[in-house]
Design an enzyme around this catalytic site. Structure first.
Site, short mmCIF file in Angstrom:
data_model
loop_
_atom_site.label_atom_id
_atom_site.label_comp_id
_atom_site.label_asym_id
_atom_site.label_seq_id
_atom_site.Cartn_x
_atom_site.Cartn_y
_atom_site.Cartn_z
N SER A 217 -0.13 24.67 32.70
CA SER A 217 -0.20 26.27 32.56
C SER A 217 0.09 26.85 33.61
O SER A 217 -0.15 26.29 34.84
CB SER A 217 -1.87 26.35 32.20
OG SER A 217 -1.88 27.77 32.01
N ASN B 71 -5.91 27.50 25.81
CA ASN B 71 -4.85 28.52 25.31
C ASN B 71 -5.80 29.47 24.03
O ASN B 71 -5.47 30.53 24.02
CB ASN B 71 -3.89 27.76 24.45
CG ASN B 71 -2.72 27.74 25.48
OD1 ASN B 71 -2.68 27.38 26.70
ND2 ASN B 71 -1.32 27.82 24.99
N GLY C 126 3.03 29.36 33.24
CA GLY C 126 4.20 30.04 32.82
C GLY C 126 5.03 29.46 34.05
O GLY C 126 4.98 28.74 34.79
C1 6PG Z 1 0.09 28.66 29.79
C2 6PG Z 1 0.30 29.41 28.53
C3 6PG Z 1 1.74 28.87 27.97
C4 6PG Z 1 2.35 29.82 27.09
C5 6PG Z 1 1.72 29.64 25.71
C6 6PG Z 1 1.97 30.82 24.76
O1 6PG Z 1 -1.18 28.11 29.84
O2 6PG Z 1 1.01 28.60 30.54
O3 6PG Z 1 -0.38 29.36 27.65
O4 6PG Z 1 1.58 27.60 27.53
O5 6PG Z 1 2.65 30.87 27.49
O6 6PG Z 1 2.33 28.82 24.91
O7 6PG Z 1 1.51 30.72 23.69
P1 6PG Z 1 1.62 31.61 22.43
O8 6PG Z 1 3.08 31.69 22.25
O9 6PG Z 1 0.93 30.87 21.14
O10 6PG Z 1 1.11 33.00 22.60
#
Ligand code: 6PG
Length: 460
Positions: free
Chosen positions: A119, A177, A121
C-alpha cells in the site's frame, strides 16, 4: 542496460506504476533487481530511468529468468518456468481466495509463494510502502531483508512484518482497503455538507482539512483532501475537483471486504455504506432523472459556522475510529476462522507509515491491543470508549440536521447505528426470532430456560 554477468537478487514481473517504482526503490536500497513486462516500452523506460547496474529490464521471459540468482524470487505468475525452492511473490491486490488457491497449486510443486499487499500508491512504492506479507516463515525469511529495506519506516521500524500463513497478507491488505473506502466516504460526506449546505468555497475547504490534519485527525487521507481543494485545473480557470465527474470507480477490494465480512458475520456497516455509495454514484443518469422527480426538503444553514465545523471534526473522529474498529474486528474473526494467527499489534504497527490509511490513530490502536491482546473490539478499550462517548452528541446533532436538510450521509449514519446497536445489551431481535418461528417453525431460545422451543402461534 544490457544483462551483465551478474545474477539479480529479485525479479519483478509487471512494470506498471507499482512494479516499476518498487524495482527502483529496492535498487536504491542496494539490491539488484531484474524486471520484465510484455510491454517493451515499459522495459525500455525502466532501463532508462534506473540507468545503473543494479537494475536490469529484460527483453523476454527467458532472459529475465536466466538473469536471476537461484533459487529465484520472482514476483508474479510464471509457474511453468520455475523450479523447486523458487519463490513467487504476488504483490498485487489479489483476492485472498485466489491466493489460497495459488498456495495449494504451488506447494505441490515445492515452489514457495508469498502474497504481499503493498500500500501507498506510486509514491509509496517508490519511496517506502507499507507491506503486508503472508506465506511460509521460511520463504519470508529469504526476502525479509529486502522487504524491510524497501518498506516505509516509522520511529526506525519498518512498516512490514511477517503476518501469517497463506493468504494472511492479502487478507490484511483487503481489509486495509475496506477501511480506506470507509474513511474516504466519511470525508466526502463532511465535504457534501460544507459545500452544499454551508457554501464553503474550495480555499476554505482546503483550510478546514488542513487544520484538521494538524490535530487528532492527522492522516494521509485528510492531508491529501486538503491538497485536492487547492489544485487548479489546467484546462479551465476552475479548481480541478469541481470539474471531476461525480462517479467513483472501484477495483473491488472494498466490495471484497464487505463480502467476506458478511460471510464471517462480522458487521462492517460503515464499509458497506461506502461500497454502496460508490455503486450509487455510478448511476449518474438515473440520479439526474430522479432529481427532477423526487423532491426533498430545502436546506439552509443557521447557527455558528465555526462551531459547526469544529463539531464536524468530532464527527469524523468518532466515525473514523469506528471504521477502524470494524476493520480490526473483521481481522480478528478472520484470523480465527482462517487460522492466520494475526497479531493485531503488528498490523497496527505496519499501518502507521507508507499506506493509505496511515494516521496518528494507529499508534493508539497499537497501545490498545498491546494492553489487551484479546480485545474483541476497539470500542471496548477505555481510551476509545471515552472518545466515543464524548463525541457521540456531535454525531447525533449532525445526523439530525443532515436528515432534515435531505443531505445523504449514510457512512456517518451507519456508524452511529453501529455504535448504538453495539452498546446495547438488548436488541429487538427477539421479535425477529418470534417471526421466524411463526412463519417457519424455526424455533427460538428463551431468556429463562435452556434449549430450543417452538410455539403454535395464535393467528387471531
Ligand atoms: C493502496 C491502495 C491501492 C489502490 C486501490 C484503489 O493501498 O495503495 O488501496 O491498492 O489505490 O486499489 O482501490 P479502488 O480502485 O478499489 O478504489
Amino acid at each position: 542496460m544490457n544483462q551483465s554477468e551478474k545474477e539479480y537478487e529479485l525479479g519483478m514481473i509487471g512494470l506498471g506504476v507499482m512494479g516499476r517504482n518498487l524495482v527502483l526503490n529496492m535498487a536504491d536500497k542496494g539490491y539488484t533487481v531484474a524486471g520484465f513486462d510484455k510491454d517493451e516500452e515499459k522495459v525500455g523506460s525502466l532501463n532508462k530511468e534506473a540507468n545503473n547496474d543494479r537494475v536490469f529490464g529484460a527483453k523476454n521471459l527467458k532472459e529475465f529468468l536466466n538473469s536471476l540468482k537461484k533459487p529465484r524470487a520472482v514476483i508474479k505468475e510464471l509457474l511453468p518456468h520455475l523450479e523447486k525452492d523458487d519463490i513467487i511473490i504476488d504483490g498485487g491486490n489479489s483476492h485472498f481466495i485466489d491466493t489460497e488457491r495459488h498456495f495449494a497449486q504451488l506447494s505441490k510443486k515445492g515452489i514457495e509463494f508469498i502474497g504481499v499487499g503493498v500500500s501507498g500508491g506510486e509514491e509509496g512504492a517508490r519511496h517506502g510502502p507499507s507491506m503486508m506479507p503472508g506465506g511460509t516463515k521460511k520463504a519470508y525469511g529469504r526476502v525479509k531483508e529486502i522487504f524491510e529495506a524497501a518498506a516505509a519506516r516509522v520511529s526506525g521500524e519498518p512498516c512490514v512484518t511477517y503476518l501469517g500463513p497463506k493468504s494472511a497478507g492479502h487478507y490484511v491488505k483487503m481489509v486495509h482497503n475496506g477501511i480506506e473506502y470507509g474513511i474516504m466516504q466519511l470525508i466526502s460526506e463532511t465535504y457534501h455538507i460544507f459545500k452544499e449546505v454551508m457554501g464553503v468555497n474550495d480555499d476554505n475547504l482546503h483550510n478546514i482539512y488542513k487544520k484538521w490534519n494538524e490535530g487528532r485527525l492527522q492522516s494521509y487521507l485528510v492531508e491529501i483532501t486538503s491538497h485536492i481543494f487547492r489544485q487548479e485545473d489546467a484546462k479551465t480557470s476552475r479548481r480541478l475537483v469541481d470539474v471531476i465527474l461525480d462517479e467513483a470507480k472501484q477495483k473491488g477490494t472494498g466490495k471484497w471486504t464487505s463480502q467476506d465480512a458478511m460471510e464471517l458475520q462480522v458487521p462492517v456497516p460503515t464499509i458497506d455504506a461506502a461500497v454502496s455509495m460508490r455503486d450509487l454514484s455510478g448511476y449518474k443518469e438515473e440520479r439526474e432523472k430522479a432529481e427532477k422527480i423526487l423532491k426533498g426538503p430545502d436546506h439552509s444553514f443557521e447557527g455558528d459556522k465555526n462551531e459547526f465545523i469544529e463539531n464536524m471534526e468530532g464527527v469524523l473522529y468518532f466515525s473514523m475510529i469506528a471504521t477502524y474498529a470494524q476493520g480490526f474486528a473483521l481481522l480478528s474473526k478472520a484470523s480465527e476462522r482462517y487460522n492466520f494467527d494475526l497479531d493485531l499489534v503488528a498490523v497496527a504497527r505496519i499501518w502507521r507509515g507508507g499506506c493509505i490509511i496511515r494516521s496518528v490513530l494507529l499508534d493508539e490502536f497499537m497501545k490498545a491491543f498491546k494492553k489487551n491482546l484479546h480485545l474483541e473490539n476497539l470500542l471496548l478499550d477505555d481510551h476509545f470508549s471515552d472518545i466515543m462517548m464524548k463525541n457521540q452528541g456531535k454525531v447525533r446533532e449532525i445526523v439530525e440536521k443532515a436528515s432534515g436538510w435531505g443531505i445523504p450521509i449514510p457512512g456517518i449514519m451507519a456508524t452511529l447505528g453501529y455504535y448504538d446497536a453495539y452498546r446495547r445489551a438488548w436488541l429487538p431481535a427477539n421479535l425477529i426470532q418470534a417471526q421466524r418461528d411463526f412463519f417457519g417453525s424455526h424455533t427460538y431460545e428463551r431468556i429463562d430456560e435452556k434449549g430450543t422451543f417452538h410455539t403454535q402461534w395464535n393467528e387471531e
